[in-house]
Design a protein around this motif. Structure first.
Motif, PDB file in Angstrom:
ATOM      1  N   UNK A 134       0.954  -1.264   0.086  1.00  0.00           N
ATOM      2  CA  UNK A 134      -0.080   0.022   0.103  1.00  0.00           C
ATOM      3  C   UNK A 134       0.890   1.082  -0.178  1.00  0.00           C
ATOM      4  N   UNK A 135       1.910   1.237   0.722  1.00  0.00           N
ATOM      5  CA  UNK A 135       2.795   2.200   0.873  1.00  0.00           C
ATOM      6  C   UNK A 135       3.550   2.726  -0.392  1.00  0.00           C
ATOM      7  N   UNK A 136       3.981   1.379  -1.245  1.00  0.00           N
ATOM      8  CA  UNK A 136       4.715   1.536  -2.418  1.00  0.00           C
ATOM      9  C   UNK A 136       3.802   2.065  -3.498  1.00  0.00           C
ATOM     10  N   UNK A 137       2.267   1.426  -3.766  1.00  0.00           N
ATOM     11  CA  UNK A 137       1.440   2.024  -4.515  1.00  0.00           C
ATOM     12  C   UNK A 137       1.185   3.651  -4.258  1.00  0.00           C
ATOM     13  N   UNK A 138       0.989   3.968  -3.090  1.00  0.00           N
ATOM     14  CA  UNK A 138       0.918   5.481  -2.634  1.00  0.00           C
ATOM     15  C   UNK A 138       2.007   6.472  -3.370  1.00  0.00           C
ATOM     16  N   UNK A 139       3.091   5.996  -3.120  1.00  0.00           N
ATOM     17  CA  UNK A 139       4.339   6.942  -3.714  1.00  0.00           C
ATOM     18  C   UNK A 139       4.340   6.519  -4.947  1.00  0.00           C
ATOM     19  N   UNK A 140       4.236   5.522  -5.853  1.00  0.00           N
ATOM     20  CA  UNK A 140       4.455   5.525  -7.253  1.00  0.00           C
ATOM     21  C   UNK A 140       3.036   6.425  -7.705  1.00  0.00           C
ATOM     22  N   UNK A 141       1.894   6.439  -7.029  1.00  0.00           N
ATOM     23  CA  UNK A 141       0.588   6.904  -7.632  1.00  0.00           C
ATOM     24  C   UNK A 141       1.044   8.373  -7.340  1.00  0.00           C
ATOM     25  N   UNK A 142       1.714   8.883  -6.467  1.00  0.00           N
ATOM     26  CA  UNK A 142       1.825  10.258  -6.257  1.00  0.00           C
ATOM     27  C   UNK A 142       2.611  11.014  -7.539  1.00  0.00           C
ATOM     28  N   UNK A 143       3.763   9.982  -7.642  1.00  0.00           N
ATOM     29  CA  UNK A 143       4.886  10.389  -8.551  1.00  0.00           C
ATOM     30  C   UNK A 143       4.210  10.490  -9.974  1.00  0.00           C
ATOM     31  N   UNK A 144       3.410   9.436 -10.283  1.00  0.00           N
ATOM     32  CA  UNK A 144       2.817   9.531 -11.635  1.00  0.00           C
ATOM     33  C   UNK A 144       1.740  10.654 -11.854  1.00  0.00           C
ATOM     34  N   UNK A 145       0.930  11.072 -10.672  1.00  0.00           N
ATOM     35  CA  UNK A 145       0.065  12.085 -10.683  1.00  0.00           C
ATOM     36  C   UNK A 145       0.690  13.497 -10.933  1.00  0.00           C
ATOM     37  N   UNK A 146       1.727  13.637 -10.251  1.00  0.00           N
ATOM     38  CA  UNK A 146       2.523  14.931 -10.383  1.00  0.00           C
ATOM     39  C   UNK A 146       3.475  14.944 -11.695  1.00  0.00           C
ATOM     40  N   UNK A 147       3.552  13.827 -12.566  1.00  0.00           N
ATOM     41  CA  UNK A 147       4.351  13.848 -13.732  1.00  0.00           C
ATOM     42  C   UNK A 147       3.237  13.911 -14.832  1.00  0.00           C
ATOM     43  N   UNK A 148       1.996  13.757 -14.590  1.00  0.00           N
ATOM     44  CA  UNK A 148       0.736  13.467 -15.754  1.00  0.00           C
ATOM     45  C   UNK A 148       0.998  14.885 -16.732  1.00  0.00           C
ATOM     46  N   UNK A 149       1.097  14.458 -18.128  1.00  0.00           N
ATOM     47  CA  UNK A 149       1.102  15.164 -18.917  1.00  0.00           C
ATOM     48  C   UNK A 149       0.468  14.833 -20.268  1.00  0.00           C
ATOM     49  N   UNK A 150       0.455  13.704 -20.666  1.00  0.00           N
ATOM     50  CA  UNK A 150      -0.186  13.466 -21.881  1.00  0.00           C
ATOM     51  C   UNK A 150      -1.699  13.270 -22.128  1.00  0.00           C
ATOM     52  N   UNK A 151      -2.308  13.106 -20.864  1.00  0.00           N
ATOM     53  CA  UNK A 151      -3.854  13.097 -21.009  1.00  0.00           C
ATOM     54  C   UNK A 151      -4.327  14.850 -20.928  1.00  0.00           C
TER      55      UNK A 151
END
Length: 264
Positions: A210-227
């Motif tokens: 759960x901690x790993x998924x949360x960190x990766x989700x935050x990183x992906x959200x902050x890097x969102x560009x294409x959509x």
């Protein structure tokens, strides 16, 4: 066995070279460029010191972009984790047609951000889109999802959550497979409810995942560009302009290289 330190350096060299070329050098170069004002096309640069940083910190547009980025992260990370965890728990309970359901959840992972965004453009179409058709069928009035400043960020967030759920489900299913079946059966025999079994048996084992998924989700959200680029282009009225998209606009549309480097 005789120690061979040179072998470690040989094995590490490819990774260190890739990090140096694609991570360390660009970061140092961005720090250097942030101290200059670069003229578009001519390539001439002028040293301005910390002026780009001063302009950033005194810009209301920049602080509004930070607000939008944090709100976008909140709208995507929490729902994607909650929904993917529910989906993983449902798949882990051996439902009927488990393989088909797993494929349905994991399918968005195989779709590129551009294809996913084009799909949601059709869904969000204010006159012929499926989403507004369903809302109208229920007696409501569907908004202009991507053209209304009040709804655009939510619309992009929904598309992002849909894209990320499958990725999170993969890790949650892997984490659930490590929960000892003996503990579940013992808790069931002791009369623990399903919620109690999840809280006291499943969740402690699943917490690292759960901690790993949360960190990766935050990183992906902050890097969102294409959509964001395809769905709204940062609009309307800048209400979907996140930090990454503002950096792109300043650097590659307005040619303010030093200003964009300061943001980076």
């Amino acid at each position: 066995m005789k120690a061979r330190p040179w072998l470690a350096w040989v094995l590490l060299f490819p990774t260190m070279l890739a990090l140096g070329v694609f991570v360390i050098y660009p970061a140092l170069n961005s720090m250097y460029l942030s101290l200059f004002e670069v003229e578009p096309f001519s390539g001439r640069s002028y040293f301005v010191g910390l002026e780009n940083y001063r302009d950033l910190l005194t810009s209301s547009v920049y602080w509004n972009t930070i607000r939008i980025t944090l709100l976008f992260t909140l709208l995507t990370v929490i729902p994607s984790i909650v929904l993917s965890l529910i989906a993983a728990l449902a798949l882990d309970s051996n439902p009927y047609c488990r393989g088909v359901l797993r494929t349905i959840f994991l399918l968005p992972v195989a779709i590129s951000s551009a294809m996913a965004a084009m799909l949601w453009i059709f869904i969000y179409n204010p006159t012929a889109g499926y989403l507004n058709y369903i809302v109208d069928s229920l007696g409501g009035t569907g908004p202009n999802w991507l053209g209304d400043p009040h709804w655009a960020l939510l619309g992009v967030a929904i598309a992002t959550v849909w894209k990320e759920i499958g990725f999170n489900v993969i890790f949650f299913l892997a984490g659930l497979s490590s929960v000892p079946q003996e503990l579940r059966e013992a808790a069931m025999m002791d009369g623990a409810s399903r919620l109690q079994r999840f809280r006291h048996v499943v969740l402690p084992v699943l917490s690292p995942t759960l901690f790993f998924v949360m960190i990766v989700s935050v990183i992906n959200s902050l890097q969102s560009f294409g959509q964001i680029h395809i769905l709204t282009g940062g609009g309307p009225a800048g209400e979907t302009t996140t930090l990454v998209y503002k950096l792109y606009r300043d650097g590659f549309q307005y040619f303010r290289t030093g200003y964009a480097s300061a943001q980076a």
